[in-house]
Design an enzyme around this catalytic site. Sequence first.
Site: not given
Lengths: 459, 459
Positions: A65, A68, A89, A128, A239, A242, A276, A327
């Site tokens: 991602h 991030q 999150r 996303y 995903h 996880e 994951h 990730d």
Amino acid sequence: MPAARNGRDSTLFFAQALLPGGWARDVRIGVRGGTIAGVETGARPGPDDERHACAVPGLPNVHSHAFQRGMAGLAERRGPAGDSFWTWRDVMYRFVDRVTPEDLRAIAALAYVEMLESGFTRVGEFHYLHHDPSGRPYADRAIMGGAIAAAAADSGIGLTLLPVFYAHSGFGGAPPRADQRRFVDDLDGYARVLEGAARAVAALPDAVIGIAPHSLRAVSPDALAALDRVAADRPVHIHIAEQIREVTDCLAWSGQRPVAWLLDHVGVDGRWCLVHATHMTDAEAAAMARSGAVAGLCPITEANLGDGVFPARRFLDAGGRYGIGSDSNVLIDATEELRLLEYGQRLVHRGRNLLAADTGRSTGADIHAAAVDGGAAALGVTSGLAVGVAADIVSLDLRHPSLAGRAIDSVLDGLIFAAGRSGIDCVWRHGARVVSEGRHHAREQVVQDYVATMEKLTA
Amino acid sequence: MPAARNGRDSTLFFAQALLPGGWARDVRIGVRGGTIAGVETGARPGPDDERHACAVPGLPNVHSHAFQRGMAGLAERRGPAGDSFWTWRDVMYRFVDRVTPEDLRAIAALAYVEMLESGFTRVGEFHYLHHDPSGRPYADRAIMGGAIAAAAADSGIGLTLLPVFYAHSGFGGAPPRADQRRFVDDLDGYARVLEGAARAVAALPDAVIGIAPHSLRAVSPDALAALDRVAADRPVHIHIAEQIREVTDCLAWSGQRPVAWLLDHVGVDGRWCLVHATHMTDAEAAAMARSGAVAGLCPITEANLGDGVFPARRFLDAGGRYGIGSDSNVLIDATEELRLLEYGQRLVHRGRNLLAADTGRSTGADIHAAAVDGGAAALGVTSGLAVGVAADIVSLDLRHPSLAGRAIDSVLDGLIFAAGRSGIDCVWRHGARVVSEGRHHAREQVVQDYVATMEKLTA
């Protein structure tokens, strides 16, 4: 000769190179149009050959991602009521609220430069962030995918773009939360996201588009079946398992654990990458291995988020295959990902060299080979230093004190467990050299744009 | 002015500095004879001040076996019958058989250069390689300690030399193995080792000598009591409870677990550093915390050797303190040690920010502060950027993309969790700048000597 000018038609000569059959000496690799056109061993270097000490295939990064990267280090502060994946999150959602397409390009470019410097040559971008900050689709549906593609072009990294389908905030079709508004589509909207993605990557030399149902939390069974049909023979990433809470929520919803439910209800096969898959019973691990799906393992992020340790040894014993992902991009380092993958197993099993394939084998070489092969499969490409494959090559600095004077079949142990990314010398992507002496050629400009972007976003 | 020429008398100006009371702005640090002579905050820089962005105290490295740097990456190959700490130790013993005093100096110099580059400014060298390859004491008892001291001088690192007493191969006084012959002494021999150590470090500016009974396996209860008396007020370091087999052997021998036995039979107090202490019950962790002993934690090595995860959260809840060690030196990186310490806790507890002292606090800053304070105590020195303390200072590169534009109290999160050692700019040791732009000034020569040594040793 424009092709020669951009470095994609050339002949590289390596004193040693890791070929699909093992280490070979005096290897000449001819590159035409970014692809390996010839591999000659026991060769003499030609007068115009570019000469280097030691080549290994580039690593695929199966799960990123990119945005991030911008919050790396910003969520390492203790919150009230106990920190978890879920409070992390919330921080991430607040960050994501503000990111524009230009911001996304600048942040992703830095992430991709750092990936290349650490030995990743292709990224699976689990993308996303589709809509504007109010949650409305952008007028140009290709704009956010386009920002990712532009960052791939800025850095030169290979791109497998995985547009994400996201519809619900929990199992059983719970409506999305307000802070998920930039991700959410119905299947018609997702079709437009995919069209936009195809336009966005059109100018890249060897981009791949895959399909990414976000998770069993965010996608209903009907939508999952529809997406599996849309995928046809493309990569499908999801995903899964996880966090423990996801397992208990899935059990409450369906009576089954997430991996078991997925394997029982969807035609999971070699196209699939289960990202994951941390929390599996032995039976689930064996069934997942039999399905042919690739496990998308992200050891640094799984440690940072307190997810847990993937049952890698058991999964391998059942014939499973895996790729590596960065990730959350909190720290981008392919060598540290591979090191922590093995170290997690050592801490759980209280032994050593747990992911070597057999007695007498190098753990580093076996982890590296598994991650190259599994990662390429998950990203819809072929791998290895072989004719017909993209010239995605990493050369190692054999003068590095952790690599110098070692037997060649211990060099990947030296890289992964001792030198780390400082053992990497040059990186070629699609035949073009983009990293020299461990440093990406565009680093200075990319860092400058990134820092300016972050100053704006955190002002 | 020779003192000025070697850089030890100077004034450093930092836009921000982490002082014992917290972050301060515009900090002038005067250095005289290697020691901090003045700290002024809210100051104006003088015309001759050396100006930098951001200073934090150097980290003590409480546990190193420098010679093991030479085998980094050489034991990552799967052996027959399951690899473990014990099969790793066999590889290490074969390596140690060949190391001469000159070899030790060259290998240790590289290890110490890498320590300084990653932010360690003092090393506790747990030194057990006393005798010649046949097991006979060298004619010059100071020769091996002298090689360590010379490597400390070559690199500039602060040295706490911990000569090891080693007598037995197992609990209950089992005779030493042939491959332990270079380590073994009786108490009279150990007295001569200590005399040699004192001579060896005499020329270093602020060396400390401590006492190191190797482990409960290698030292009888009587010898342990004698060593505790020899120590007087010096640091005492011991390996303990690193491996499950040590716990079961200790139970079989004494009916007690190792940490419980030690706390019950020896006057463990704040002079003591219990290295590893991985396998403790909650009661042992609480009793150890009450004793005032420092836990010597070595997260990279404890992962590499499959030791297990130290119960850090419980130990801190009981008031325990810890320092960080690079131990086997398979990979030398202070930031990765601190990162893996927190990550081990996250994987075990499946949460985040577990080692922050309280709500709202930076995990990176709290881990760093604990490791600075506990580490200095374990090495017999004082710590922090304060008058009377050695000028052991690390400056951070605030232009690094993982540090730029961050609030100052998140900078250590950025360093430890995102930038890693690439976020380090300069390092001063005893007032002399030894690292600039992340690179030790003697790196080139030290690497050349190391590589030549390794070519000889592995020929």
